[in-house]
Design a protein around this motif. Structure first.
Motif, short mmCIF file in Angstrom:
data_model
loop_
_atom_site.label_atom_id
_atom_site.label_comp_id
_atom_site.label_asym_id
_atom_site.label_seq_id
_atom_site.Cartn_x
_atom_site.Cartn_y
_atom_site.Cartn_z
N UNK A 83 30.30 112.42 99.47
CA UNK A 83 31.20 114.08 99.14
C UNK A 83 32.07 112.67 98.47
N UNK A 84 32.34 111.83 99.20
CA UNK A 84 33.99 111.77 98.25
C UNK A 84 33.89 110.18 97.28
N UNK A 85 32.75 109.36 97.52
CA UNK A 85 32.25 108.15 96.91
C UNK A 85 33.22 106.72 98.06
N UNK A 86 33.73 107.43 98.94
CA UNK A 86 34.58 106.04 99.63
C UNK A 86 33.27 105.02 99.97
N UNK A 87 34.16 103.58 99.20
CA UNK A 87 33.61 102.23 98.73
C UNK A 87 33.05 102.16 100.47
#
Length: 369
Positions: free
Chosen positions: A290-294
């Motif tokens: 959803x957010x692309x958080x790594x």
């Protein structure tokens, strides 16, 4: 404008080789090669050379137009040429990257040493003239000794095709340009300013709302959210992570190289980190859908030293790595479900080995896809 057609007379032969899988490889000694990757009955692969073309200079970056089967090669040497399959046109010295834009009717090239962003209308020919030749500036020197002047390191087009971004290692900027699709001209419409000493080098989009940037001097990767308003693009930094296993500090001399994304995963190369001594590493991150958080999920060997360049194939199951100093092309398997890199399945030495911190050895790898 100088055209050197004879030096590329053999290149079409390389471009017409369509066996198994092919990889284009450039070497700083002035050569361009085509390799074939062939599966073996034991589950491995073999690498064979289809041929070598001497193009001269110091080829540093490859862009491939698969539809026309034309390669565009930037030259980091003093002649600073931009080479196509049919011609070599003069451009300022230190060319380190190029990209096609405007429905592949134009090409933009950046020159690290001379702080230039240059554009051309395609195809290149004896009558080709520079479309734009923009000298980049910065307000003051940065904190790192390599930041005395702007050092643009890549050109990347956003998913809409309306904007071109230039990570500038010297100026600590991500420069943003709007594209006039009819004329091919670029117009500056703002910059994202990084903290001093960050050194943005290489960028990749994930979808149309997220940008990842690998920072050579800080040894980090940044995640940005992307928005469009007022005829320009704006970036908002959302996350910063280093690229070492366990979040440890990068050893002295380490330099992040490239960043690439495939599905919900991201890979970053670490040069001279010696995590797999004497070899360097590639770090894999999973991305929140959803957010692309790594989230760092694994660090694996690059199979050599100074992985300047790498690329994931379209299927996502193989990664070609170009180790600059050891001058070898390494192919590793990739798990398309977990995103993790697996075992090395092929390796081949190309040309002469290089020396650390020098512009020699292997320079670029690119799948023929």
């Amino acid at each position: 404008m100088r055209l050197l057609i004879s030096s590329l007379g053999l290149l079409p032969a390389l471009l017409d080789v369509i066996c198994a899988i092919n990889i284009f490889v450039s070497h700083y000694q002035g050569t361009l090669q085509s390799l074939t990757v062939t599966p073996t009955s034991g589950g491995g692969y073999t690498l064979t050379t289809n041929g070598t073309v001497i193009i001269g200079g110091q080829p540093s970056w490859l862009t491939f137009d698969s539809a026309s089967r034309v390669l565009y090669v930037s030259d980091e040497g003093n002649t600073g040429s931009l080479t196509s399959v049919a011609a070599e046109a003069d451009a300022p010295g230190g060319a380190v990257a190029n990209v096609l834009y405007g429905n592949k009717r134009y090409v933009a090239s950046v020159n690290y040493g001379s702080s230039l962003l240059t554009t051309y209308k395609l195809p290149l020919s004896s009558s080709t003239q520079t479309l734009q030749n923009m000298k980049l500036t910065q307000s003051a020197k940065g904190p790192n000794s390599r930041q005395d002047v702007p050092h643009p390191h890549q050109t990347v087009v956003d998913p809409s095709g309306n904007f071109l971004l230039v990570p500038d290692l010297g100026a600590d900027l991500i420069r943003i340009y709007s594209i006039n699709s009819s004329s091919g001209t670029l117009t500056s419409c703002g910059n994202f300013v990084e903290a001093g000493g960050t050194g943005p080098r290489h960028a990749a989009f994930w979808g149309d709302k997220t940008l990842f940037v690998a920072n050579e001097l800080a040894n980090t990767v940044h995640r940005f959210s992307v928005a469009y308003s007022g005829g320009c693009m704006t970036l908002t930094k959302e996350q910063s992570l280093n690229t070492m296993a366990g979040g440890k500090s990068a050893p002295s001399g380490t330099k992040v190289g490239e960043v690439h994304v495939h599905d919900n995963f991201l890979i970053v190369s670490n040069r001279r980190d010696l995590s797999f001594s004497p070899n360097d590493s590639l770090a894999t991150f999973s991305l929140d859908a959803s957010t692309g958080a790594m989230t760092l999920t694994g660090v694996t060997s690059s199979g050599g030293t100074y992985p300047r360049t790498f690329q994931i194939n379209k299927a996502g199951d193989l990664v070609a790595i170009g180790d600059q100093t050891t001058a070898n092309v390494v192919v590793v398997k990739r798990d398309i479900t977990t995103g993790l890199l697996g075992p090395q399945v092929a390796s081949m030495r190309i040309g002469t080995v290089g020396q650390a911190e020098s512009d020699n050895g292997l320079s670029a790898v690119l799948w023929d896809e």
